[in-house]
Motif scaffolding. Structure first.
Motif, PDB file in Angstrom:
ATOM      1  N   GLU A 142       0.785   4.024  -3.015  1.00  0.00           N
ATOM      2  CA  GLU A 142       0.418   5.408  -2.702  1.00  0.00           C
ATOM      3  C   GLU A 142       1.509   6.367  -3.168  1.00  0.00           C
ATOM      4  O   GLU A 142       1.224   7.502  -3.596  1.00  0.00           O
ATOM      5  CB  GLU A 142       0.156   5.556  -1.196  1.00  0.00           C
ATOM      6  CG  GLU A 142      -1.157   4.931  -0.738  1.00  0.00           C
ATOM      7  CD  GLU A 142      -1.394   5.082   0.761  1.00  0.00           C
ATOM      8  OE1 GLU A 142      -2.563   4.966   1.190  1.00  0.00           O
ATOM      9  OE2 GLU A 142      -0.401   5.301   1.499  1.00  0.00           O
ATOM     10  N   VAL A 152      -4.492   1.567  -6.111  1.00  0.00           N
ATOM     11  CA  VAL A 152      -4.317   2.023  -4.727  1.00  0.00           C
ATOM     12  C   VAL A 152      -5.469   1.548  -3.862  1.00  0.00           C
ATOM     13  O   VAL A 152      -5.275   1.083  -2.725  1.00  0.00           O
ATOM     14  CB  VAL A 152      -4.208   3.565  -4.688  1.00  0.00           C
ATOM     15  CG1 VAL A 152      -4.177   4.063  -3.245  1.00  0.00           C
ATOM     16  CG2 VAL A 152      -2.968   4.027  -5.434  1.00  0.00           C
ATOM     17  N   GLN A 153      -6.688   1.656  -4.346  1.00  0.00           N
ATOM     18  CA  GLN A 153      -7.844   1.210  -3.582  1.00  0.00           C
ATOM     19  C   GLN A 153      -7.783  -0.299  -3.324  1.00  0.00           C
ATOM     20  O   GLN A 153      -8.138  -0.768  -2.229  1.00  0.00           O
ATOM     21  CB  GLN A 153      -9.136   1.565  -4.344  1.00  0.00           C
ATOM     22  CG  GLN A 153      -9.385   3.056  -4.470  1.00  0.00           C
ATOM     23  CD  GLN A 153      -9.601   3.718  -3.107  1.00  0.00           C
ATOM     24  OE1 GLN A 153      -9.982   3.081  -2.123  1.00  0.00           O
ATOM     25  NE2 GLN A 153      -9.313   5.023  -3.047  1.00  0.00           N
ATOM     26  N   GLU A 160      -5.693   4.969  -9.635  1.00  0.00           N
ATOM     27  CA  GLU A 160      -6.331   5.021  -8.327  1.00  0.00           C
ATOM     28  C   GLU A 160      -6.935   3.682  -7.959  1.00  0.00           C
ATOM     29  O   GLU A 160      -6.999   3.332  -6.779  1.00  0.00           O
ATOM     30  CB  GLU A 160      -7.408   6.112  -8.337  1.00  0.00           C
ATOM     31  CG  GLU A 160      -8.074   6.304  -6.990  1.00  0.00           C
ATOM     32  CD  GLU A 160      -9.107   7.404  -7.032  1.00  0.00           C
ATOM     33  OE1 GLU A 160      -9.758   7.633  -5.970  1.00  0.00           O
ATOM     34  OE2 GLU A 160      -9.273   8.039  -8.087  1.00  0.00           O
ATOM     35  N   TRP A 182       1.026   6.615  -6.906  1.00  0.00           N
ATOM     36  CA  TRP A 182      -0.152   7.418  -7.205  1.00  0.00           C
ATOM     37  C   TRP A 182       0.157   8.895  -7.032  1.00  0.00           C
ATOM     38  O   TRP A 182      -0.317   9.735  -7.803  1.00  0.00           O
ATOM     39  CB  TRP A 182      -1.307   6.976  -6.300  1.00  0.00           C
ATOM     40  CG  TRP A 182      -2.470   7.924  -6.283  1.00  0.00           C
ATOM     41  CD1 TRP A 182      -2.875   8.729  -5.279  1.00  0.00           C
ATOM     42  CD2 TRP A 182      -3.369   8.148  -7.351  1.00  0.00           C
ATOM     43  NE1 TRP A 182      -3.995   9.448  -5.627  1.00  0.00           N
ATOM     44  CE2 TRP A 182      -4.320   9.102  -6.921  1.00  0.00           C
ATOM     45  CE3 TRP A 182      -3.472   7.643  -8.682  1.00  0.00           C
ATOM     46  CZ2 TRP A 182      -5.360   9.570  -7.751  1.00  0.00           C
ATOM     47  CZ3 TRP A 182      -4.508   8.113  -9.486  1.00  0.00           C
ATOM     48  CH2 TRP A 182      -5.451   9.052  -9.010  1.00  0.00           C
ATOM     49  N   ALA A 183       0.963   9.210  -6.076  1.00  0.00           N
ATOM     50  CA  ALA A 183       1.336  10.614  -5.884  1.00  0.00           C
ATOM     51  C   ALA A 183       2.129  11.131  -7.090  1.00  0.00           C
ATOM     52  O   ALA A 183       2.089  12.333  -7.402  1.00  0.00           O
ATOM     53  CB  ALA A 183       2.137  10.776  -4.592  1.00  0.00           C
ATOM     54  N   LEU A 197       0.825  -1.193   0.000  1.00  0.00           N
ATOM     55  CA  LEU A 197       0.000   0.000   0.000  1.00  0.00           C
ATOM     56  C   LEU A 197       0.859   1.242   0.000  1.00  0.00           C
ATOM     57  O   LEU A 197       0.583   2.220  -0.739  1.00  0.00           O
ATOM     58  CB  LEU A 197      -0.927  -0.008   1.215  1.00  0.00           C
ATOM     59  CG  LEU A 197      -1.795   1.237   1.418  1.00  0.00           C
ATOM     60  CD1 LEU A 197      -2.714   1.460   0.206  1.00  0.00           C
ATOM     61  CD2 LEU A 197      -2.599   1.127   2.706  1.00  0.00           C
ATOM     62  N   ARG A 237      -5.313  -0.921  -0.548  1.00  0.00           N
ATOM     63  CA  ARG A 237      -5.881  -0.550   0.753  1.00  0.00           C
ATOM     64  C   ARG A 237      -6.822  -1.640   1.263  1.00  0.00           C
ATOM     65  O   ARG A 237      -6.823  -1.982   2.456  1.00  0.00           O
ATOM     66  CB  ARG A 237      -6.623   0.774   0.638  1.00  0.00           C
ATOM     67  CG  ARG A 237      -5.695   1.985   0.527  1.00  0.00           C
ATOM     68  CD  ARG A 237      -6.492   3.257   0.292  1.00  0.00           C
ATOM     69  NE  ARG A 237      -5.582   4.416   0.212  1.00  0.00           N
ATOM     70  CZ  ARG A 237      -5.974   5.628  -0.159  1.00  0.00           C
ATOM     71  NH1 ARG A 237      -7.270   5.844  -0.476  1.00  0.00           N
ATOM     72  NH2 ARG A 237      -5.104   6.619  -0.224  1.00  0.00           N
TER      73      ARG A 237
END
Length: 456
Positions: A203, A216-217, A213, A206-207, A199, A220
Motif C-alpha cells: 500500500e 495491492v489487491q 493496483e 502504491w501510494a 499489505l 489484501r
C-alpha cells in the motif's frame, strides 16, 4: 350427848389441819388454815390434794403457756407456709405464657443455634392429601464431565465424595490433538502478521505509484485469508476450553506444556461418580466419549410427587407441601412448582414437582418420602409451620420471645395440611413466634424442669 358421825368427821379434819407442814429441809412452816370448802371435801379421796396441785400452783401451767404462746415452731410454721421459697418460684416460673417456664437465651445466641423468628400471618389452608414422592437431583445442577480432546489421563486430582468448586481441576490429560491445535493457531497468527506487513508495504508503494493496483489487491486477499485462518484456529481452541488468557500463554509455555489439557469442574458440587483411570486413553468429539466424572449440587433438589388421576384437579401450583418421614416427622417444606400435563402409561399417575432447599443435606436423592399437600378450596386462616407447635404440659403451644428468652404460649389448633397448622386462638396476626427450632427450646425447657424438680 353422843357425838354424831358428821361432827366427828369435822373434828378430825380440823385437828389434821393444825399439824405443821415440814419442808424438805426439816424446818416447820406456818400452819395453813383450811377453808370451809376443804372442810367439807370427802375425807377419803386420795386425789383431792393432787388435783389442787395440778390445777393450782402446777409449774406446767407456765410451761404449757410457753409451748402454745411463744413456741419457736409457731414462727417456723409461718415461714414454711408464708415465705416458702417455692411460692415465688411458682408464680414467676408459670407466669404469663401458658404456665410454662422461660428458656433463658439471648436472641444472638438463639440465632446462632438455628432458632428463627417469624410473624404470624394469614395464609391459604385447604384439605390434607398425602401422596408418595421420590427425591431426585435437580437436572440443572448435575453435570457429566467428558474430555474435550483425545489423549491419555496423566493425573487424577479428585475422587468420589470430594467437593469441588467451579473451575477446579479434576484431571490432567496429555493430548497430541491439543498440541496440534495450538501449533496450528501459532502458525496462523504468524501468517496473519506477515500478510499484514506485506499489505502495508505494498500500500505504501502504491501510494508512491511504484507498484500496481493488482499487487495491492492480491496482498489484501492474502491478509484476509490469513486472518480468517487465525480466527478459525482460535475458535477451535476455544471449543476445547482454551480461553483468551490461555491463548496468551501459548507462546511462552515451557516445552511440552502445550500438550496439557486440564479437565475442570463446570459447576460446584460433589463428585458422585469417577470412571477415569490413570493412564487410560480417552476420546472426545463423538458418542463414544466416556463420562469421566459426574458432579451434582444437592443443595437444591426435586421432590416428584405421584398424583393419582382422580386427584390431579385438586392439586394447584403454589399449594403448600410438607415432606414427611415414615414416622410422620416433617423433613422439609415448600410449594408445588408445577404439575406435568401428562399421565404415565404404566403407573397412571401425573407428576407434581416440588423444588426443595436442601442446604442442610437432610434429604438424599433416591429417598422416598410422604408428601402432605394442602388441596381443594383453601381458606385464609392464621397458620404456622407444623414444627412450630409443640406439646408443653400436654397442651399445644408455640414459643414466643419474652424478656431474657423464650416462653411457651398455649394455643388452640385447627386444620393441619401441607405442613401448616391453623391457629384458632392464643396467637394473633403479626405476633412473633419461633418458626424453626421450637423442638430445641422444648427439649431445653424439659431439661431445666427436670433439674428443678418440676414436671412438664
Amino acid at each position: 350427848m353422843k357425838p354424831t358421825t358428821m361432827t366427828m368427821a369435822a373434828l378430825t379434819v380440823g385437828v389434821l389441819a393444825l399439824v405443821p407442814i415440814t419442808g424438805a429441809t426439816g424446818n416447820a412452816e406456818t400452819p395453813l388454815p383450811m377453808t370451809a370448802a376443804a372442810a367439807v371435801a370427802p375425807q377419803d379421796d386420795d386425789h383431792a390434794g393432787e388435783a389442787a396441785d395440778a390445777h393450782g400452783d402446777d409449774d406446767h401451767a407456765d410451761e404449757a403457756k410457753e409451748a402454745h404462746g411463744d413456741d419457736d415452731h409457731a414462727g417456723e410454721a409461718k415461714d414454711a407456709h408464708g415465705d416458702d421459697d417455692h411460692a415465688g418460684e411458682t408464680e414467676g416460673a408459670h407466669g404469663d405464657e401458658g404456665g410454662g417456664d422461660v428458656v433463658k437465651l439471648a436472641l444472638e445466641v438463639a440465632k446462632e443455634a438455628g432458632i428463627l423468628l417469624e410473624q404470624a400471618e394469614l395464609g391459604a389452608l385447604g384439605e390434607s392429601l398425602s401422596l408418595p414422592a421420590e427425591i431426585r437431583f435437580d437436572a440443572d445442577r448435575m453435570a457429566n464431565v467428558t474430555p474435550k480432546v483425545s489423549g491419555v489421563i496423566d493425573r487424577l486430582l479428585v475422587g468420589e465424595g470430594d467437593t469441588v468448586a467451579y473451575g477446579d481441576t479434576l484431571a490432567l490429560i496429555t493430548s497430541r490433538e491439543l498440541a496440534g491445535l495450538k501449533a496450528k493457531w501459532k502458525i496462523s497468527k504468524t501468517n496473519e502478521a506477515l500478510a499484514a506487513q506485506s499489505l502495508a508495504r505494498l500500500e505504501g508503494l502504491w501510494a508512491q505509484k511504484i507498484t500496481s493496483e493488482v499487487n495491492v489487491q492480491t496482498a489484501r486477499a492474502e491478509h484476509e485469508s490469513a486472518k480468517t485462518e487465525s480466527e478459525a484456529a482460535e475458535t477451535e481452541l476455544h471449543a476445547v476450553g482454551i480461553d483468551h488468557a490461555g491463548l496468551e500463554k501459548i507462546a511462552t509455555a515451557p516445552d511440552g506444556n502445550n500438550a496439557n489439557a486440564y479437565l475442570t469442574a463446570p459447576l460446584a458440587g460433589t463428585i458422585v461418580r469417577r470412571a477415569a483411570t490413570l493412564g487410560e486413553t480417552v476420546t472426545a468429539g463423538d458418542s463414544s466419549a466416556k463420562v469421566l466424572f459426574t458432579i451434582v449440587d444437592d443443595s437444591v433438589i426435586w421432590a416428584d410427587i405421584a398424583v393419582y388421576k382422580q386427584d390431579i384437579s385438586r392439586v394447584r401450583v403454589g399449594a403448600p407441601v410438607a415432606l414427611k418421614s415414615d414416622a410422620g416427622d416433617v423433613i422439609a417444606q415448600s410449594t408445588v412448582a408445577f404439575v406435568l400435563p401428562v399421565i404415565d402409561e404404566v403407573s397412571r399417575t401425573a407428576t407434581a414437582r416440588v423444588i426443595i432447599d436442601n442446604s442442610d443435606r437432610t434429604l438424599t436423592p433416591g429417598q422416598f418420602v410422604i408428601a402432605d399437600l394442602s388441596v381443594g378450596n383453601a381458606a385464609e386462616v392464621l397458620r404456622v409451620p407444623q414444627s412450630a407447635v409443640q406439646l408443653v404440659e400436654n397442651r399445644p403451644s408455640v414459643f414466643v420471645p419474652v424478656d431474657g428468652g423464650f416462653a411457651p404460649r398455649a394455643v388452640m389448633v385447627g386444620t393441619t395440611a401441607g405442613g401448616y397448622v391453623e391457629i384458632r386462638s392464643g396467637l394473633e396476626e403479626d405476633d412473633l413466634f419461633v418458626s424453626d427450632g421450637a423442638f430445641t427450646l422444648k427439649a431445653q425447657l424439659e431439661k431445666d424442669a427436670f433439674g428443678d424438680g418440676h414436671g412438664h
